[in-house]
Scaffold this motif. Structure first.
Motif, short mmCIF file in Angstrom:
data_model
loop_
_atom_site.label_atom_id
_atom_site.label_comp_id
_atom_site.label_asym_id
_atom_site.label_seq_id
_atom_site.Cartn_x
_atom_site.Cartn_y
_atom_site.Cartn_z
N MET A 1 10.69 5.48 6.12
CA MET A 1 10.34 4.11 6.50
C MET A 1 8.82 3.96 6.54
O MET A 1 8.11 4.82 7.06
CB MET A 1 10.94 3.78 7.88
N ALA A 2 8.31 2.89 5.98
CA ALA A 2 6.88 2.68 5.89
C ALA A 2 6.28 2.41 7.27
O ALA A 2 6.91 1.78 8.12
CB ALA A 2 6.57 1.51 4.95
N THR A 3 5.05 2.89 7.47
CA THR A 3 4.35 2.61 8.71
C THR A 3 3.77 1.19 8.68
O THR A 3 3.70 0.55 7.62
CB THR A 3 3.20 3.60 8.91
N VAL A 4 3.34 0.71 9.85
CA VAL A 4 2.73 -0.61 9.92
C VAL A 4 1.50 -0.69 9.03
O VAL A 4 1.27 -1.68 8.33
CB VAL A 4 2.36 -0.95 11.38
N ALA A 5 0.69 0.36 9.03
CA ALA A 5 -0.53 0.39 8.21
C ALA A 5 -0.18 0.32 6.72
O ALA A 5 -0.87 -0.36 5.95
CB ALA A 5 -1.32 1.66 8.51
N GLU A 6 0.89 1.02 6.31
CA GLU A 6 1.29 1.00 4.91
C GLU A 6 1.77 -0.39 4.49
O GLU A 6 1.46 -0.87 3.39
CB GLU A 6 2.38 2.05 4.66
N VAL A 7 2.52 -1.04 5.36
CA VAL A 7 3.00 -2.40 5.06
C VAL A 7 1.82 -3.35 4.96
O VAL A 7 1.74 -4.18 4.05
CB VAL A 7 3.99 -2.87 6.14
N GLN A 8 0.88 -3.25 5.90
CA GLN A 8 -0.28 -4.13 5.87
C GLN A 8 -1.11 -3.92 4.61
O GLN A 8 -1.60 -4.88 4.01
CB GLN A 8 -1.14 -3.90 7.11
N HIS A 9 -1.27 -2.65 4.21
CA HIS A 9 -2.02 -2.36 2.98
C HIS A 9 -1.32 -2.94 1.76
O HIS A 9 -1.97 -3.54 0.89
CB HIS A 9 -2.18 -0.85 2.82
N ARG A 10 0.01 -2.78 1.71
CA ARG A 10 0.77 -3.31 0.58
C ARG A 10 0.63 -4.83 0.52
O ARG A 10 0.39 -5.41 -0.54
CB ARG A 10 2.23 -2.91 0.68
N GLN A 11 0.76 -5.49 1.65
CA GLN A 11 0.69 -6.94 1.67
C GLN A 11 -0.71 -7.45 1.33
O GLN A 11 -0.86 -8.45 0.62
CB GLN A 11 1.14 -7.46 3.03
N SER A 12 -1.75 -6.78 1.80
CA SER A 12 -3.11 -7.20 1.45
C SER A 12 -3.38 -7.00 -0.03
O SER A 12 -4.07 -7.81 -0.67
CB SER A 12 -4.15 -6.45 2.29
N THR A 13 -2.81 -5.94 -0.60
CA THR A 13 -2.96 -5.71 -2.04
C THR A 13 -2.23 -6.78 -2.84
O THR A 13 -2.72 -7.24 -3.87
CB THR A 13 -2.43 -4.31 -2.41
N ILE A 14 -1.05 -7.19 -2.38
CA ILE A 14 -0.30 -8.25 -3.05
C ILE A 14 -1.13 -9.54 -3.08
O ILE A 14 -1.22 -10.22 -4.11
CB ILE A 14 1.05 -8.49 -2.33
#
Length: 267
Positions: A1-14
């Motif tokens: 399961m992705a961490t909060v930091a990983e989700v935030q990084h993915r979304q900012s990259t999107i």
């Protein structure tokens, strides 16, 4: 399961990718981040709720959420992945900006996915210029008017569902009484032998009129369209002043165009 930091990084990259390309695809993003399409759709829903992008069918575009379904122009024969195609169109649109003759220029802008990319560039670069724009695309009219461009008009007529092009006798009549400093057009295909082509006779008539009513005409033609022919020719190379393509255009094309006096512009 992705961490909060990983989700935030993915979304900012999107968000960054969507701003760069003008549009992102669920399938492309899922492959890039190695997650499921459902995960990307959840990301897009969150980002839309934050006002960072707007979801459309199959992906998202930059812009505030709206209460109606957005229909973007689609190329029937675009075989490239969405991110690659959009990157090419954005580079063409950025180069087209440099051909606008001044801050008081009058423009005719044709419908199509490449001209929509150009309109997105115009919107991002609007800094108070006194541009006058007439377009045959509802999407382009909305994009430019939302950016604050002061004089945006849309030709009346019948709207084609897929390409979002306004066509028909009414559109032709309205174009005949207009003049513009410069016109920007899309094309379905281009070859030296058959010129610029499209598959729809109604769009062909509109494109011919746009060229006739402008002092300077520019065709925005990504390299995937070169050496591909559609059904109907609406112009030959020497009917327009310039063609803007991308860096994948054949190196021999510039020399081949010399007898026509048509300028080839590559970003």
């Amino acid at each position: 399961m992705a961490t909060v930091a990983e989700v935030q990084h993915r979304q900012s990259t999107i968000v960054a990718l969507t701003r760069e390309l003008g549009r992102c695809s669920v399938s492309d993003l899922a492959a890039q981040f190695d997650v499921t399409p459902e995960t990307i759709r959840r990301d897009l829903k969150v980002l839309e709720s934050q006002g960072l992008l707007r979801r459309v069918h199959g992906g998202a575009v930059i812009g505030a959420p709206s209460n109606h379904a957005d229909l973007l122009a689609v190329d029937d024969d675009d075989e490239l992945p969405v991110h690659q195609s959009q990157r090419r169109k954005q580079s063409i649109g950025q180069k087209a900006l440099s051909l606008i003759p001044g801050p008081h220029a009058s423009m005719l802008i044709d419908a199509g996915s490449t001209t929509e990319a150009f309109a997105n560039v115009l919107a991002r670069n609007y800094l108070g210029q006194d541009w006058s724009v007439v377009t045959t695309s509802p999407n382009i009219a909305k994009s430019l008017a939302s950016a604050g461009v002061p004089h945006v008009s849309m030709i009346g007529g019948t709207v084609k569902p897929r390409t979002q092009a306004i066509v028909g006798p009414r559109a032709q009549d309205e174009l005949r009484v207009l003049r513009a400093d410069i016109a920007f057009l899309g094309t379905s295909g281009f070859s030296l032998e058959r010129g610029f082509t499209t598959s729809d006779s109604r769009e062909a008539e509109i494109k011919k009129l746009i060229i006739n009513q402008a002092n300077f005409s520019v065709v925005l033609c990504d390299s995937a369209k070169i050496s591909k022919d559609s059904t109907l020719t609406f112009a030959m190379p020497d009917d327009v002043e310039a063609i803007i393509s991308d860096r994948n255009a054949p190196k021999s094309l510039e020399d081949a165009l010399l007898p026509t006096h048509t300028r080839l512009v590559i970003p």
